[in-house]
Design a protein around this motif. Structure first.
Motif, PDB file in Angstrom:
ATOM      1  N   LEU A 198      19.529  52.966  39.464  1.00 33.42           N
ATOM      2  CA  LEU A 198      19.946  53.474  40.580  1.00 33.42           C
ATOM      3  C   LEU A 198      19.872  52.764  41.514  1.00 33.42           C
ATOM      4  N   ILE A 199      19.287  52.130  42.572  1.00 39.16           N
ATOM      5  CA  ILE A 199      19.465  50.530  43.392  1.00 39.16           C
ATOM      6  C   ILE A 199      20.593  50.211  43.551  1.00 39.16           C
ATOM      7  N   ALA A 200      19.892  49.680  41.878  1.00 35.48           N
ATOM      8  CA  ALA A 200      20.873  47.877  41.308  1.00 35.48           C
ATOM      9  C   ALA A 200      23.135  48.201  40.983  1.00 35.48           C
ATOM     10  N   LEU A 201      22.679  49.771  40.988  1.00 33.17           N
ATOM     11  CA  LEU A 201      24.060  50.374  41.055  1.00 33.17           C
ATOM     12  C   LEU A 201      24.470  50.614  41.726  1.00 33.17           C
ATOM     13  N   ALA A 202      24.215  50.782  42.928  1.00 34.78           N
ATOM     14  CA  ALA A 202      24.602  51.252  44.233  1.00 34.78           C
ATOM     15  C   ALA A 202      25.047  49.974  45.116  1.00 34.78           C
ATOM     16  N   GLY A 203      24.283  48.602  44.800  1.00 37.24           N
ATOM     17  CA  GLY A 203      24.671  47.209  45.173  1.00 37.24           C
ATOM     18  C   GLY A 203      25.973  46.947  44.355  1.00 37.24           C
ATOM     19  N   LEU A 204      25.913  47.108  42.979  1.00 42.71           N
ATOM     20  CA  LEU A 204      26.741  46.830  41.978  1.00 42.71           C
ATOM     21  C   LEU A 204      27.784  46.764  42.603  1.00 42.71           C
ATOM     22  N   THR A 205      28.287  48.312  43.189  1.00 41.70           N
ATOM     23  CA  THR A 205      29.618  49.161  43.478  1.00 41.70           C
ATOM     24  C   THR A 205      29.915  48.810  44.629  1.00 41.70           C
ATOM     25  N   ALA A 206      28.947  48.348  45.457  1.00 42.75           N
ATOM     26  CA  ALA A 206      29.589  47.583  46.410  1.00 42.75           C
ATOM     27  C   ALA A 206      29.842  46.379  46.731  1.00 42.75           C
ATOM     28  N   VAL A 207      29.844  44.859  45.555  1.00 42.41           N
ATOM     29  CA  VAL A 207      30.186  44.540  45.534  1.00 42.41           C
ATOM     30  C   VAL A 207      31.755  43.727  46.392  1.00 42.41           C
ATOM     31  N   PRO A 208      32.543  43.883  47.017  1.00 39.06           N
ATOM     32  CA  PRO A 208      33.760  43.369  47.479  1.00 39.06           C
ATOM     33  C   PRO A 208      34.652  42.914  46.421  1.00 39.06           C
ATOM     34  N   ARG A 209      35.694  43.639  45.766  1.00 43.02           N
ATOM     35  CA  ARG A 209      36.700  43.471  44.791  1.00 43.02           C
ATOM     36  C   ARG A 209      37.623  42.109  44.765  1.00 43.02           C
ATOM     37  N   TYR A 210      37.771  42.154  45.958  1.00 45.82           N
ATOM     38  CA  TYR A 210      38.260  40.729  46.061  1.00 45.82           C
ATOM     39  C   TYR A 210      37.832  39.114  45.769  1.00 45.82           C
ATOM     40  N   LEU A 211      36.584  39.944  45.443  1.00 38.67           N
ATOM     41  CA  LEU A 211      35.352  38.473  45.227  1.00 38.67           C
ATOM     42  C   LEU A 211      35.828  37.952  43.589  1.00 38.67           C
ATOM     43  N   TYR A 212      35.283  39.103  43.021  1.00 42.43           N
ATOM     44  CA  TYR A 212      36.131  38.903  41.597  1.00 42.43           C
ATOM     45  C   TYR A 212      37.673  38.629  41.627  1.00 42.43           C
ATOM     46  N   GLU A 213      38.150  39.279  41.913  1.00 38.69           N
ATOM     47  CA  GLU A 213      39.901  38.436  41.762  1.00 38.69           C
ATOM     48  C   GLU A 213      39.753  36.899  42.602  1.00 38.69           C
ATOM     49  N   ALA A 214      39.503  36.386  43.171  1.00 37.54           N
ATOM     50  CA  ALA A 214      39.706  35.050  43.972  1.00 37.54           C
ATOM     51  C   ALA A 214      38.433  33.926  42.307  1.00 37.54           C
ATOM     52  N   ALA A 215      37.812  34.678  41.886  1.00 37.30           N
ATOM     53  CA  ALA A 215      37.175  33.698  40.906  1.00 37.30           C
ATOM     54  C   ALA A 215      37.470  34.031  39.874  1.00 37.30           C
ATOM     55  N   SER A 216      38.890  35.363  39.507  1.00 38.19           N
ATOM     56  CA  SER A 216      39.827  35.200  38.554  1.00 38.19           C
ATOM     57  C   SER A 216      40.815  34.245  38.570  1.00 38.19           C
ATOM     58  N   ILE A 217      40.974  33.906  39.455  1.00 38.10           N
ATOM     59  CA  ILE A 217      42.434  33.221  39.695  1.00 38.10           C
ATOM     60  C   ILE A 217      42.093  31.471  39.311  1.00 38.10           C
ATOM     61  N   ASP A 218      40.468  30.942  39.897  1.00 40.28           N
ATOM     62  CA  ASP A 218      40.057  29.779  39.551  1.00 40.28           C
ATOM     63  C   ASP A 218      39.897  29.810  38.225  1.00 40.28           C
ATOM     64  N   ARG A 219      39.068  30.807  37.695  1.00 38.72           N
ATOM     65  CA  ARG A 219      38.994  30.706  36.301  1.00 38.72           C
ATOM     66  C   ARG A 219      37.879  30.494  35.975  1.00 38.72           C
ATOM     67  N   ALA A 220      36.567  31.467  36.742  1.00 36.18           N
ATOM     68  CA  ALA A 220      35.395  30.693  36.412  1.00 36.18           C
ATOM     69  C   ALA A 220      35.030  31.850  35.494  1.00 36.18           C
ATOM     70  N   SER A 221      33.543  31.255  35.002  1.00 34.83           N
ATOM     71  CA  SER A 221      32.994  32.096  33.688  1.00 34.83           C
ATOM     72  C   SER A 221      32.526  33.801  34.546  1.00 34.83           C
ATOM     73  N   GLU A 222      32.392  33.770  33.163  1.00 37.30           N
ATOM     74  CA  GLU A 222      31.448  35.475  33.028  1.00 37.30           C
ATOM     75  C   GLU A 222      29.819  34.617  34.349  1.00 37.30           C
ATOM     76  N   TRP A 223      29.464  33.755  33.846  1.00 35.23           N
ATOM     77  CA  TRP A 223      28.527  34.013  34.179  1.00 35.23           C
ATOM     78  C   TRP A 223      27.847  32.850  35.495  1.00 35.23           C
ATOM     79  N   PHE A 224      29.051  32.405  36.103  1.00 39.52           N
ATOM     80  CA  PHE A 224      29.302  31.908  37.343  1.00 39.52           C
ATOM     81  C   PHE A 224      29.807  32.920  38.372  1.00 39.52           C
ATOM     82  N   ARG A 225      30.515  34.123  37.595  1.00 37.33           N
ATOM     83  CA  ARG A 225      30.135  34.880  38.626  1.00 37.33           C
ATOM     84  C   ARG A 225      29.333  35.769  38.923  1.00 37.33           C
TER      85      ARG A 225
END
Length: 316
Positions: A198-225
């Motif tokens: 439950l606590i980890a899920l709260a932390g995961l949902t609070a991670v800003p989505r723009y960080l993943y979007e920026a990593a996708s633009i740079d074609r970062a791997s899943e493990w790198f993210r």
């Protein structure tokens, strides 16, 4: 040079503005007194139920008092503390408690974070899955202990029936020294992994989505993210959850009492269960009080060290 301000005046409006109304002052004092009157009983009750027992236990820890022997308590100084700290039996219980805390909390942290990570990636049914995973945590520890006692029964348990159906041998889960402590860790993990999730899920949902979007633009791997975005941002929250679970696991009593009663032998006898035996089976109240004070001191010291580590992690 200006004229001095007259102390009296004929204008009644000026008199009213210079002196605050007596009625307003009495109303403010009345509110404060009313607040004190409402808070004081709860505060006194809290002090009577928490501070006084702690001080009384501290006093008894320096005596040889027994609840069944009667008579006055004799002062023995640090005799109880010396006997506890130099006892080989206590060292064995401390090692059992340490293995239990480290094993259970580590397993719960890994499983809880993994489940939370998988649930956070789902877009449908996330609420239903979260609710289903939280069910074990909502049950009473006594109910959980009785449930798993029947499940792990060597002759009639469901676990051994399932093992027998696939051709595996029977396992004496709660009556062998090698498997009893492991069974306790598994049962505690089954009940309290949802707390970490439950606590980890709260932390995961609070991670800003723009960080993943920026990593996708740079074609970062899943493990790198996961390694550079997800884990560093959720890690401080996980450490707080680990602190809560470690304190709770350190004072484990109910599952031990229901599942194994400390056996076979003393292989699953934790410090809390040992204090119970000293206090309510041996009726050595002074020694049991010293046990309790030492356990509180250990928890306070370790918690302070852990919080300092968290503060350094936050500053870094």
């Amino acid at each position: 040079m200006s004229d001095p301000v007259p102390l009296t005046t004929d204008d009644p409006g000026q008199v009213a503005s210079a002196t605050p109304p007596a009625r307003g002052r009495s109303r403010r004092l009345g509110d404060r007194g009313l607040a004190v009157a409402f808070v004081s009983p709860a505060l006194l009750l809290l002090l009577a139920m928490s501070v006084f027992p702690l001080l009384w236990a501290l006093y008894l820890s320096f005596t040889d008092y027994s609840a069944t022997r009667g008579g006055p308590a004799n002062f023995v100084g640090f005799g109880n503390y010396t006997a506890i700290l130099t006892s080989a039996q206590v060292h064995t219980r401390a090692l059992t408690t340490l293995v239990y805390v480290v094993g259970a909390v580590s397993l719960q942290t890994v499983l809880g974070f993994a489940i939370a990570y998988l649930i956070s990636r789902r877009t449908h049914g996330r609420g239903l899955l979260t609710t289903l995973f939280l069910v074990p945590m909502m049950l009473s520890p006594v109910v959980v202990g009785l449930f798993w006692r029947f499940m792990l029964d060597a002759q009639f348990g469901v676990i051994n029936s399932m093992l027998g159906s696939v051709g595996l041998g029977q396992v004496e889960w709660l009556t062998r020294q090698r498997t009893a402590l492991v069974s306790l860790i598994v049962v505690d993990t089954w009940q309290w992994t949802p707390f970490i999730m439950l606590i980890a899920l709260a932390g995961l949902t609070a991670v800003p989505r723009y960080l993943y979007e920026a990593a996708s633009i740079d074609r970062a791997s899943e493990w790198f993210r996961f390694r550079t975005i997800t884990l560093p941002l959720v890690w401080p929250l996980l450490l707080i959850a680990v602190l809560f679970r470690a304190i709770e696991a350190f004072r484990l009593f109910d599952l031990v009492y229901i599942l194994t009663s400390g056996g076979p032998g003393v292989s699953t006898e934790t410090l809390s269960f040992h204090v119970y035996k000293v206090a309510f089976l041996g009726f050595n109240t002074g020694t049991a009080s010293a046990y309790g004070i030492l356990m509180v001191l250990v928890v306070v010291v370790l918690t302070q060290l852990y919080l300092r580590y968290l503060n350094k992690l936050k500053e870094g």
